[in-house]
Design an enzyme around this catalytic site. Structure first.
Site, PDB file in Angstrom:
ATOM      1  CB  CYS A 167      -0.940   0.088   1.184  1.00  0.00           C
ATOM      2  SG  CYS A 167      -1.970  -1.350   1.402  1.00  0.00           S
TER       3      CYS A 167
ATOM      4  CG  ASN B 132       0.547   1.877   3.895  1.00  0.00           C
ATOM      5  OD1 ASN B 132      -0.551   2.007   3.354  1.00  0.00           O
ATOM      6  ND2 ASN B 132       1.650   2.458   3.437  1.00  0.00           N
ATOM      7  N   GLY B 133      -0.379  -1.739   6.557  1.00  0.00           N
ATOM      8  CA  GLY B 133      -0.049  -2.697   7.607  1.00  0.00           C
ATOM      9  C   GLY B 133      -1.230  -3.595   7.913  1.00  0.00           C
TER      10      GLY B 133
ATOM     11  CE  LYS C  32       6.082 -10.827  -9.831  1.00  0.00           C
ATOM     12  NZ  LYS C  32       7.131 -11.728  -9.296  1.00  0.00           N
TER      13      LYS C  32
ATOM     14  CG  HIS D  43      22.123 -42.937 -11.576  1.00  0.00           C
ATOM     15  ND1 HIS D  43      22.430 -44.284 -11.533  1.00  0.00           N
ATOM     16  CD2 HIS D  43      22.003 -42.548 -10.276  1.00  0.00           C
ATOM     17  CE1 HIS D  43      22.456 -44.692 -10.278  1.00  0.00           C
ATOM     18  NE2 HIS D  43      22.201 -43.659  -9.492  1.00  0.00           N
TER      19      HIS D  43
ATOM     20  CD  GLU E  81      13.068 -16.345 -12.818  1.00  0.00           C
ATOM     21  OE1 GLU E  81      12.066 -16.094 -13.486  1.00  0.00           O
ATOM     22  OE2 GLU E  81      13.021 -16.636 -11.610  1.00  0.00           O
TER      23      GLU E  81
ATOM     24  CD1 TRP F 106      -0.693  -6.242  -0.852  1.00  0.00           C
ATOM     25  CD2 TRP F 106      -0.633  -6.093  -3.064  1.00  0.00           C
ATOM     26  NE1 TRP F 106      -0.357  -7.466  -1.343  1.00  0.00           N
ATOM     27  CE2 TRP F 106      -0.303  -7.408  -2.692  1.00  0.00           C
ATOM     28  CE3 TRP F 106      -0.662  -5.756  -4.425  1.00  0.00           C
ATOM     29  CZ2 TRP F 106      -0.009  -8.399  -3.623  1.00  0.00           C
ATOM     30  CZ3 TRP F 106      -0.355  -6.753  -5.341  1.00  0.00           C
ATOM     31  CH2 TRP F 106      -0.032  -8.042  -4.935  1.00  0.00           C
TER      32      TRP F 106
ATOM     33  NE  ARG G 131       4.807   0.934  -0.593  1.00  0.00           N
ATOM     34  CZ  ARG G 131       5.714   0.206   0.030  1.00  0.00           C
ATOM     35  NH1 ARG G 131       6.916   0.116  -0.465  1.00  0.00           N
ATOM     36  NH2 ARG G 131       5.421  -0.430   1.140  1.00  0.00           N
TER      37      ARG G 131
ATOM     38  CE  LYS H  66      13.855 -16.710  -8.854  1.00  0.00           C
ATOM     39  NZ  LYS H  66      12.694 -17.407  -8.376  1.00  0.00           N
TER      40      LYS H  66
ATOM     41  CD  GLU I  30      12.610 -20.396  -6.532  1.00  0.00           C
ATOM     42  OE1 GLU I  30      12.100 -21.148  -7.370  1.00  0.00           O
ATOM     43  OE2 GLU I  30      12.479 -19.154  -6.575  1.00  0.00           O
TER      44      GLU I  30
HETATM   45  O1  M6R Z   1       1.903 -15.877  -9.851  1.00  0.00           O
HETATM   46  P1  M6R Z   1       2.329 -17.292  -9.688  1.00  0.00           P
HETATM   47  O2  M6R Z   1       2.985 -17.569  -8.386  1.00  0.00           O
HETATM   48  O3  M6R Z   1       1.210 -18.278  -9.950  1.00  0.00           O
HETATM   49  O4  M6R Z   1       3.404 -17.528 -10.822  1.00  0.00           O
HETATM   50  C1  M6R Z   1       3.934 -18.796 -11.062  1.00  0.00           C
HETATM   51  C2  M6R Z   1       5.218 -18.705 -11.852  1.00  0.00           C
HETATM   52  O5  M6R Z   1       4.980 -18.127 -13.094  1.00  0.00           O
HETATM   53  C3  M6R Z   1       6.264 -17.883 -11.099  1.00  0.00           C
HETATM   54  O6  M6R Z   1       6.513 -18.444  -9.850  1.00  0.00           O
HETATM   55  C4  M6R Z   1       7.588 -17.836 -11.880  1.00  0.00           C
HETATM   56  O7  M6R Z   1       8.136 -19.103 -12.001  1.00  0.00           O
HETATM   57  C5  M6R Z   1       8.526 -16.894 -11.140  1.00  0.00           C
HETATM   58  N1  M6R Z   1       8.300 -15.553 -11.547  1.00  0.00           N
HETATM   59  C6  M6R Z   1       9.942 -17.252 -11.312  1.00  0.00           C
HETATM   60  O8  M6R Z   1      10.762 -16.420 -10.550  1.00  0.00           O
END
Ligand code: M6R
Length: 610
Positions: free
Chosen positions: A2, A99-100, A605, A505, A489, A73, A27, A486, A482
């Site tokens: 927010c 906010n909060g 996103k 293997h 991407e 938000w 935000r 990172k 994970e």
């Molecule tokens: O909005 P979501 O969490 O459903 O998105 C899922 C994936 O598209 C998302 O986690 C994507 O893999 C990340 N942006 C990667 O960092």
């Protein structure tokens, strides 16, 4: 989360409040509102949707020198007009932007309702307006009214309050949610982020937790929640507006990585109690309902899928129920064998991911009980699930998910512990150890983040790697996945994420000088085997970056670079401590390679197509 701005002075107040608010739209942008004094009365305009809707609504309305605005938000209540801020009491005597999160709002709401107050929204914030108004019924002192009202609440807040009876001032207060006062000549500004006011003033006073302030045109008075007066010296800010929006950081991604302690704290807030009890006030299920689930299904994409894998590990460990984790996009093709007493969990930051939404709809058609772990309040997945456990990560702007992941696993940890407790599958000692460990999560993450310089040095040394393996065993293998996503991407480093035991293997054939193996190794029971895997890489002249726990002495001897995460008890919580190191490493590699970090190529996103 927010944004708040405000203005008191001789200029067009609504215009300034909304113009400064626009700078905070990143935000939160699901609804917006403004409260202002029109010379005769206190008024409120608010609208669901973006700030542009509110600007259109405000049209040419003029305010006489005083306005406070908010972009939301959502955390409590879907994004609609009534839930937008400012919130007021029934008579419109008091308007509050916030906010909060007010943790004890349900309790306060019941008490206020019993005393005759009527509520118009589902927000936690509305209780503040009623509490302040109640104090003013017997007092002519608005500062005192805010102070006494705040003494009744628990939680985090940055608030700004306008009063119909005192149109010469704005009263503000801060606890865990920032507020900044901007000083001008015969005028005063207010914002939750310095960014918003930089084009008007660079002379600011930063409020600290427990501070309240009265803002007038040419006067600012500060005091504490106990009523004592204080002074806070103004400071000069010389950031550029763009840097300020990112909190002075170069990218949103690093800002969001560093926000993780706060995001995790907000996710725990109001759910994990100081006595170790866990409750989910927003989920209307009785203990018997929770007990009837025999199986768990987790469905998600990308980072959220990786969080789901952590969920699988801990649910199986603590709850002793079978757990299946599906990529959302594969769910419909997999023909999963579901049990009628299955709890189907959908994890999503945006709440709009098309594949996850499609899988959710299939589950609903089949009659399964559905629970969303979602960040965006009021999003499609949140609305269509039977129950929602919101993460409280706040807006995540960078395409690469960071704080979404740590808050998703925090939610899963709480859920796993809660279910284990109601099903009696953990001993009291195990439960207590785990809840204590979880309470420490924000400070553990902070300690991991202190390793940024070391992560940057490793990135400097390894930035040219042609291929990186991301390896681990048990829960560490899931965190490694994970970490690999990172760096893939944002830094475009080809990666292979793999259970360390699988290397021999097949994938081991790819190891040669220059190839990097990033090992995550925090679990006592996999330590010896990991030692063997490290040696396999070194024997083929690969380079090893090891992420392990403080106190580990043998494994680092086989590694070229080591990043130490704080030691976590129980070990099942270690992903909270190791993931920040993998995020920081990926971030610095991407930075050093000159990549477009916040908007990596080919990605979006929110993936709203199947
Ligand atoms: O909005 P979501 O969490 O459903 O998105 C899922 C994936 O598209 C998302 O986690 C994507 O893999 C990340 N942006 C990667 O960092």
């Amino acid at each position: 989360m927010c944004g708040i701005t405000g203005y008191i002075g001789p200029k067009a107040a609504i215009e300034i409040a909304l113009e400064t608010l626009k700078r905070l739209e990143y935000r939160g942008y699901d609804s917006a509102g403004v409260a202002f004094w029109d010379g005769q009365s206190l008024n409120v305009l608010k609208r669901a949707g973006k700030i542009s809707n509110l600007i259109e609504m405000a049209g040419d309305i003029r305010a006489d020198g005083l306005a406070v605005s908010h972009t939301r938000w959502a955390t409590h209540g879907v994004p609609n007009d009534p839930n937008a801020h400012p919130q007021t009491d029934e008579e419109g005597q008091v308007a509050v932007v916030h906010n909060g999160i007010i943790e004890n709002y349900l309790e306060l709401r019941h008490e206020l309702s019993a005393r005759g107050h009527r509520f118009n929204s589902d927000t936690d914030t509305e209780v503040l307006a009623h509490l302040i108004e109640e104090q003013l019924e017997t007092s002519d002192n608005p500062e005192e009214a805010v102070r006494l009202a705040l003494q009744q609440v628990r939680g985090s807040y940055g608030i700004a309050v306008l009063f119909a009876r005192f149109p010469d001032r704005i009263v503000i207060a801060r606890n865990d949610s920032p507020l900044v006062i901007g000083l001008g000549e015969g005028e005063t500004y207010l914002a939750s982020d310095i960014t918003a006011m930089l084009s008007y003033t660079r002379k600011v006073i930063l409020l600290e937790n427990g501070d309240l302030a009265t803002i007038k045109r040419d006067e600012v008075r500060l005091y504490r929640l106990d009523g004592s007066s204080i002074e806070r010296p103004p400071m000069h800010v010389d950031w550029s507006a763009e840097a300020a929006e990112k909190g002075g950081h170069e990218h949103f991604m690093i800002k969001e990585i560093l926000e993780q302690p706060e995001a995790v704290r907000d996710t725990l807030r109001g759910r994990l109690k100081a006595n170790g009890g866990i409750e989910f006030p927003d989920i209307k299920l009785e203990v018997e309902d929770w007990q009837r689930y025999r199986r768990i299904l987790i469905v998600a994409c990308g980072t959220a899928y990786h969080a789901g894998l952590i969920g699988k590990h801990i649910f199986e460990k603590w709850l002793r129920r079978p757990v299946e984790v599906y990529h959302s996009s594969e769910f419909r093709y997999g023909d999963p064998i579901l049990h009628p007493q299955t709890l189907a969990i959908f994890i999503s930051q945006s709440g709009e991911t098309a594949d996850t939404l499609a899988a959710l709809r299939l589950c609903r058609e089949a009659g399964y009980s559905t629970l969303g772990i979602v960040n965006a309040v009021g999003s499609s997945i949140a609305r269509e699930c039977d129950h929602v456990l919101y993460t409280q990560a706040g807006p995540e702007i960078s395409v690469a998910s960071t704080k979404a992941y740590s808050t998703q696993i925090t939610a899963l940890y709480m859920l796993g512990l809660f279910l284990s407790n109601v099903n009696g599958t953990l001993s009291m000692q195990q439960y207590t150890d785990a809840t204590r460990g979880l309470m420490q999560a924000p400070s553990l993450i902070s300690r991991s983040l202190e390793m940024e310089a070391q992560a940057r040095q490793a990135a400097e040394a390894l930035k040219e790697m042609p291929l990186a393996f991301y390896l681990g065993r048990g829960i560490d293998a899931y965190v490694a996945m994970e970490g690999a996503l990172k760096i893939k991407e944002i830094a475009y480093v080809p990666t292979q994420e793999c259970a360390a035991g699988e290397m021999k293997h097949g994938p081991l054939a790819l190891v040669e000088p220059g190839v990097v193996a990033v090992f995550v190794a925090t679990q006592a029971r996999t330590r010896e085997k990991i030692l063997g895997n490290l040696k396999e890489i070194k024997a083929r002249r690969g380079t090893v970056l090891l992420i392990t726990s403080e106190g580990e002495t043998d494994l680092p001897q086989e590694a070229d670079y080591t990043l130490f995460a704080p030691k976590v008890e129980p070990e099942a919580l270690s992903p909270l401590a190791t993931i920040p190191l993998l995020q920081l490493f990926a971030y610095h590699v991407a930075r050093l390679r000159g990549c477009e970090i916040d908007q990596p190529r080919n990605l979006a996103k929110s993936v709203t197509v199947e």
